[in-house]
Design a protein around this motif. Sequence first.
Motif, PDB file in Angstrom:
ATOM      1  N   ASP A   1     -10.537 -17.676   4.757  1.00  0.00           N
ATOM      2  CA  ASP A   1     -10.258 -18.589   3.367  1.00  0.00           C
ATOM      3  C   ASP A   1     -10.583 -17.148   1.788  1.00  0.00           C
ATOM      4  N   GLU A   2     -11.510 -16.062   2.468  1.00  0.00           N
ATOM      5  CA  GLU A   2     -11.671 -15.476   0.867  1.00  0.00           C
ATOM      6  C   GLU A   2     -10.749 -14.564   1.145  1.00  0.00           C
ATOM      7  N   LEU A   3     -10.258 -14.133   2.362  1.00  0.00           N
ATOM      8  CA  LEU A   3      -8.861 -13.076   2.011  1.00  0.00           C
ATOM      9  C   LEU A   3      -7.639 -14.022   1.606  1.00  0.00           C
ATOM     10  N   ILE A   4      -7.339 -14.630   2.560  1.00  0.00           N
ATOM     11  CA  ILE A   4      -5.574 -15.657   2.428  1.00  0.00           C
ATOM     12  C   ILE A   4      -5.355 -15.740   0.759  1.00  0.00           C
ATOM     13  N   ASN A   5      -4.077 -15.836   0.443  1.00  0.00           N
ATOM     14  CA  ASN A   5      -3.785 -15.245  -0.512  1.00  0.00           C
ATOM     15  C   ASN A   5      -4.216 -14.425  -1.303  1.00  0.00           C
ATOM     16  N   HIS A   6      -5.057 -13.782  -1.388  1.00  0.00           N
ATOM     17  CA  HIS A   6      -5.141 -12.525  -2.472  1.00  0.00           C
ATOM     18  C   HIS A   6      -5.041 -11.116  -2.007  1.00  0.00           C
ATOM     19  N   ASP A   7      -5.519 -10.123  -3.297  1.00  0.00           N
ATOM     20  CA  ASP A   7      -4.345  -8.720  -2.931  1.00  0.00           C
ATOM     21  C   ASP A   7      -4.624  -7.749  -1.908  1.00  0.00           C
ATOM     22  N   TYR A   8      -3.432  -7.891  -0.891  1.00  0.00           N
ATOM     23  CA  TYR A   8      -3.520  -6.580   0.528  1.00  0.00           C
ATOM     24  C   TYR A   8      -4.461  -5.343   0.008  1.00  0.00           C
ATOM     25  N   PHE A   9      -3.867  -5.005  -1.355  1.00  0.00           N
ATOM     26  CA  PHE A   9      -3.539  -3.711  -1.600  1.00  0.00           C
ATOM     27  C   PHE A   9      -4.990  -3.184  -2.399  1.00  0.00           C
ATOM     28  N   SER A  10      -5.908  -4.539  -3.008  1.00  0.00           N
ATOM     29  CA  SER A  10      -7.610  -4.152  -3.605  1.00  0.00           C
ATOM     30  C   SER A  10      -8.475  -4.045  -2.374  1.00  0.00           C
ATOM     31  N   LEU A  11      -7.901  -3.952  -1.194  1.00  0.00           N
ATOM     32  CA  LEU A  11      -8.926  -3.170  -0.285  1.00  0.00           C
ATOM     33  C   LEU A  11      -8.520  -1.907  -0.001  1.00  0.00           C
ATOM     34  N   ILE A  12      -7.284  -1.321  -0.050  1.00  0.00           N
ATOM     35  CA  ILE A  12      -7.155   0.100   0.026  1.00  0.00           C
ATOM     36  C   ILE A  12      -7.649   0.963  -1.043  1.00  0.00           C
ATOM     37  N   ASN A  13      -7.663   1.909  -1.270  1.00  0.00           N
ATOM     38  CA  ASN A  13      -7.946   3.297  -1.891  1.00  0.00           C
ATOM     39  C   ASN A  13      -6.445   3.277  -2.423  1.00  0.00           C
ATOM     40  N   ARG A  14      -6.445   4.007  -3.857  1.00  0.00           N
ATOM     41  CA  ARG A  14      -5.132   4.202  -4.447  1.00  0.00           C
ATOM     42  C   ARG A  14      -4.258   5.015  -4.174  1.00  0.00           C
ATOM     43  N   GLU A  15      -5.595   6.803  -3.598  1.00  0.00           N
ATOM     44  CA  GLU A  15      -4.039   7.342  -3.038  1.00  0.00           C
ATOM     45  C   GLU A  15      -3.653   6.515  -1.712  1.00  0.00           C
ATOM     46  N   GLU A  16      -3.746   5.761  -0.930  1.00  0.00           N
ATOM     47  CA  GLU A  16      -3.491   5.301  -0.625  1.00  0.00           C
ATOM     48  C   GLU A  16      -2.584   4.536   0.334  1.00  0.00           C
ATOM     49  N   GLN A  17      -2.562   3.674  -1.582  1.00  0.00           N
ATOM     50  CA  GLN A  17      -1.576   2.769  -1.629  1.00  0.00           C
ATOM     51  C   GLN A  17      -0.251   3.216  -2.044  1.00  0.00           C
ATOM     52  N   GLU A  18      -1.220   4.603  -2.144  1.00  0.00           N
ATOM     53  CA  GLU A  18       1.032   4.983  -3.531  1.00  0.00           C
ATOM     54  C   GLU A  18       1.234   5.242  -1.958  1.00  0.00           C
ATOM     55  N   ARG A  19       0.732   6.556  -1.404  1.00  0.00           N
ATOM     56  CA  ARG A  19       1.199   6.892   0.271  1.00  0.00           C
ATOM     57  C   ARG A  19       2.175   5.448   0.661  1.00  0.00           C
ATOM     58  N   LEU A  20       1.343   4.455   0.330  1.00  0.00           N
ATOM     59  CA  LEU A  20       1.821   3.461   1.264  1.00  0.00           C
ATOM     60  C   LEU A  20       3.644   3.096   1.117  1.00  0.00           C
ATOM     61  N   LEU A  21       3.264   2.639  -0.975  1.00  0.00           N
ATOM     62  CA  LEU A  21       3.840   2.562  -1.040  1.00  0.00           C
ATOM     63  C   LEU A  21       5.371   2.941  -1.649  1.00  0.00           C
ATOM     64  N   ASN A  22       5.423   4.272  -1.381  1.00  0.00           N
ATOM     65  CA  ASN A  22       6.256   5.105  -1.701  1.00  0.00           C
ATOM     66  C   ASN A  22       7.116   5.684  -0.598  1.00  0.00           C
TER      67      ASN A  22
ATOM     68  N   THR B   1      -0.047  -9.715  -0.911  1.00  0.00           N
ATOM     69  CA  THR B   1      -0.841 -10.996  -0.610  1.00  0.00           C
ATOM     70  C   THR B   1      -1.602 -11.303   1.123  1.00  0.00           C
ATOM     71  N   PHE B   2      -2.529 -11.271   1.140  1.00  0.00           N
ATOM     72  CA  PHE B   2      -2.490 -12.010   2.773  1.00  0.00           C
ATOM     73  C   PHE B   2      -1.907 -13.127   3.127  1.00  0.00           C
ATOM     74  N   ARG B   3      -1.303 -13.277   3.665  1.00  0.00           N
ATOM     75  CA  ARG B   3      -0.219 -14.505   4.228  1.00  0.00           C
ATOM     76  C   ARG B   3      -1.335 -15.575   5.689  1.00  0.00           C
ATOM     77  N   ASP B   4      -1.256 -14.481   6.046  1.00  0.00           N
ATOM     78  CA  ASP B   4      -2.317 -14.756   7.567  1.00  0.00           C
ATOM     79  C   ASP B   4      -3.411 -13.730   7.862  1.00  0.00           C
ATOM     80  N   VAL B   5      -5.023 -14.022   8.158  1.00  0.00           N
ATOM     81  CA  VAL B   5      -5.471 -13.070   8.813  1.00  0.00           C
ATOM     82  C   VAL B   5      -6.659 -13.684  10.383  1.00  0.00           C
TER      83      VAL B   5
END
Length: 122
Positions: free
Chosen positions: A29-50, A12-16
């Motif tokens: 205020d549109e980003l703070i407390n929102h899901d960081y990964f919702s801006l990143i494509n799924r392939e990159e999400q998996e690469r980052l998380l794994n 989650t975005f804590r500071d931007v």
Amino acid sequence: MQRAQCTVRRGTFRDVTVPLCEILGYKPDELINHDYFSLINREEQERLLNTSFPELLRNVAFEDDIPIHLTAKTKSGSFILLKGKVNIVNDLPEPSFLFDVEETEIINNHESQISNSDDLPA
């Protein structure tokens, strides 16, 4: 001059900073407390998380700058390549990540798998 940065904790975005918001087309205020990964494509999400994030967590020298490239979706729906570095902010028990954007590149013909998330405003 303020740098384009964000701090992410538990996905989650804590500071931007304003420069990063301008790049992405959002207000802070549109980003703070929102899901960081919702801006990143799924392939990159998996690469980052794994791969990338576990490697960061294994990194003992928390001050080290780890290069990272991410394709993110802007508020307008276009895609942008964010190039920068990540540092772990050692706020135990929950470390956070500081992403410092050093360079951007607009992507014209990017086939993305970014889901239409209700988490961020359109």
